[in-house]
Design a protein around this motif. Structure first.
Motif, short mmCIF file in Angstrom:
data_model
loop_
_atom_site.label_atom_id
_atom_site.label_comp_id
_atom_site.label_asym_id
_atom_site.label_seq_id
_atom_site.Cartn_x
_atom_site.Cartn_y
_atom_site.Cartn_z
N PHE A 257 6.39 -4.35 -1.59
CA PHE A 257 6.71 -3.55 -2.91
C PHE A 257 5.73 -3.03 -3.27
N MET A 258 4.43 -2.71 -2.29
CA MET A 258 3.57 -1.35 -3.12
C MET A 258 4.53 0.30 -2.02
N LYS A 259 5.34 -0.16 -1.38
CA LYS A 259 5.96 0.89 -0.60
C LYS A 259 6.69 1.70 -1.65
N ARG A 260 7.13 0.89 -2.97
CA ARG A 260 8.07 1.57 -4.09
C ARG A 260 7.43 2.49 -5.06
N TRP B 154 -0.40 4.45 -1.61
CA TRP B 154 -1.04 3.59 -0.63
C TRP B 154 -0.81 2.40 -0.59
N PRO B 155 0.27 2.06 0.27
CA PRO B 155 0.94 0.34 0.28
C PRO B 155 -0.08 0.36 1.44
N LEU C 19 -1.79 -3.87 2.85
CA LEU C 19 -2.24 -3.94 3.39
C LEU C 19 -3.15 -4.12 4.16
N GLY C 20 -4.10 -3.44 3.81
CA GLY C 20 -5.24 -3.79 4.38
C GLY C 20 -6.63 -4.35 3.68
N MET C 21 -6.28 -5.00 2.76
CA MET C 21 -6.77 -5.46 2.10
C MET C 21 -6.38 -7.65 2.00
N ALA C 22 -4.92 -7.86 2.51
CA ALA C 22 -4.38 -8.70 3.02
C ALA C 22 -4.85 -8.56 4.26
N PHE C 23 -4.60 -8.22 5.26
CA PHE C 23 -4.27 -8.02 6.89
C PHE C 23 -6.60 -8.22 7.28
N SER C 24 -6.79 -8.23 6.24
CA SER C 24 -8.93 -8.06 6.27
C SER C 24 -8.89 -9.24 5.72
N TRP C 25 -8.21 -9.84 5.20
CA TRP C 25 -8.90 -10.89 4.08
C TRP C 25 -9.46 -12.02 5.23
N GLY C 26 -9.08 -11.97 6.34
CA GLY C 26 -9.91 -13.07 7.80
C GLY C 26 -11.52 -12.65 7.27
N SER D 119 4.21 6.19 1.02
CA SER D 119 3.13 5.70 2.94
C SER D 119 2.14 6.95 2.70
N THR D 120 0.68 6.31 3.35
CA THR D 120 0.19 7.36 3.15
C THR D 120 0.60 8.58 4.37
N ALA D 121 1.27 7.61 5.74
CA ALA D 121 1.38 8.92 6.21
C ALA D 121 2.08 9.71 5.96
N ARG D 122 2.73 9.78 4.50
CA ARG D 122 3.69 11.30 3.50
C ARG D 122 2.48 11.39 3.48
#
Length: 327
Positions: free
Chosen positions: A165-168, A172-173, A177-184, A233-236
């Motif tokens: 829902f962050m992209k809405r 900085w979605p 994503l980085g916080m979730a993907f890096s949790w490991g 997005s950060t791209a935009r």
């Protein structure tokens, strides 16, 4: 292009790779579920897996010195197998949740409107059931670890659930994503030690910055459609300043990784892998053409090489220090 049956009609899945083993081994009735979980695009779970493997290698090589038992400086094979299964399951669950949340958006974007949900190949009820099964697989993995790690793993679910829902609501979605993907990076350390320290935290922060960088490159593929449907997005956000932003993000990531190595007192040869990863990341920035979607996808996928270089540096660096006196 992959063909799948949708409501009795044969349709093309635009962003599915051709000839993948998923479509050779699975019956056509299961292809939409493979699409939901992105089993045919392994780069997602590979990028999710790398912070786990880096942290497992980091904690194993921490303080390694000549004379140590060779097996004590290698990451746990059992843990790495669990992280692999967990990465595949939870990446699939995350993608399924994302598609459920984004069904209306995916239907308006050329690259994604042929996905299972917007094209009607899978109902929302079927997708929710499939999501639950993948979460159960992830739970089975998590329960193999100590209770601190179990609690730490459950804490990540808040971030995972929020991401679609962050992209809405934010530019900085990719941060979420980085916080979730890096949790490991945190989980793998605690799985071995039952606690956390500064080293895995630095690794976690570095992995977040790395993720923002590579997913910014990925997001440039859809920036025109995203602008039309209101996806942020950060791209935009970065636009023509993307290369400068990547220099700061990737540079910050490498500094955090080096700090994690220093705090953990890993052998110096491990820095060779980090240096090689830095060269690869710099090349990404130099050659990047943000208006070339095919190249953006190739550069995004090349971050798997970054994962290998950092992991190999940690493992081989420790082995070098341990076996050198023998040689």
């Amino acid at each position: 292009m992959v063909q799948i049956q949708a409501r009795g009609q044969t349709g093309k899945v635009m962003d599915a790779p051709s000839g993948h083993w998923v479509y050779r081994l699975l019956p056509p009735s299961l292809w939409p579920y493979a699409q939901l979980a992105r089993w045919d695009r392994p780069i997602g779970w590979q990028l999710l897996l790398w912070p786990c493997l880096w942290s497992a290698a980091l904690v194993a090589s921490a303080g390694a010195k000549p004379g140590d038992d060779i097996w004590t400086v290698l990451p746990s094979l059992w843990h790495m197998v669990l992280f692999l299964i967990g990465a595949i399951a939870m990446r699939g669950a995350g993608c399924t949740l994302n598609d459920l949340a984004d069904q209306d958006i995916d239907d308006k974007v050329a690259r994604t409107r042929s996905r299972p949900l917007p094209s009607g190949q899978v109902s929302r009820k079927q997708a929710w059931v499939f999501l639950g099964l993948q979460c159960l697989a992830g739970l089975a993995v998590v329960l193999q670890f100590n209770w601190f790690t179990v609690a730490l793993s459950f804490a990540s679910l808040v971030i995972v659930a929020a991401y679609p829902f962050m992209k809405r609501i934010t530019d900085w979605p990719q941060l979420v994503l980085g916080m979730a993907f890096s949790w490991g990076a945190l989980v793998a350390w605690s799985a071995q030690t039952g606690s956390l320290s500064l080293s895995p935290v630095l690794l976690y922060i570095g992995a977040i910055l790395w993720t923002i960088g590579y997913d910014t490159i990925y997001a440039h593929q859809d920036k025109e459609d995203d602008a039309l449907v209101g996806v942020r997005s950060t791209a935009r956000l970065f636009g023509e300043k993307t290369k400068l932003a990547l220099m700061l993000l990737y540079g910050g990531a490498l500094m955090c990784f080096a700090g994690a190595f220093a705090v953990a007192e890993v052998p110096m040869p491990a820095l060779a892998g980090l240096l090689a990863a830095g060269v690869h990341l710099y090349r990404q920035i130099v050659v990047l053409d943000i208006d070339n979607p095919e190249q953006c996808l190739r550069l995004f996928r090349s971050n798997n090489i970054v994962g290998w270089l950092i992991f190999a540096g940690l493992v081989l660096g420790s082995l070098w220090v341990v076996v050198k006196p023998v040689i």
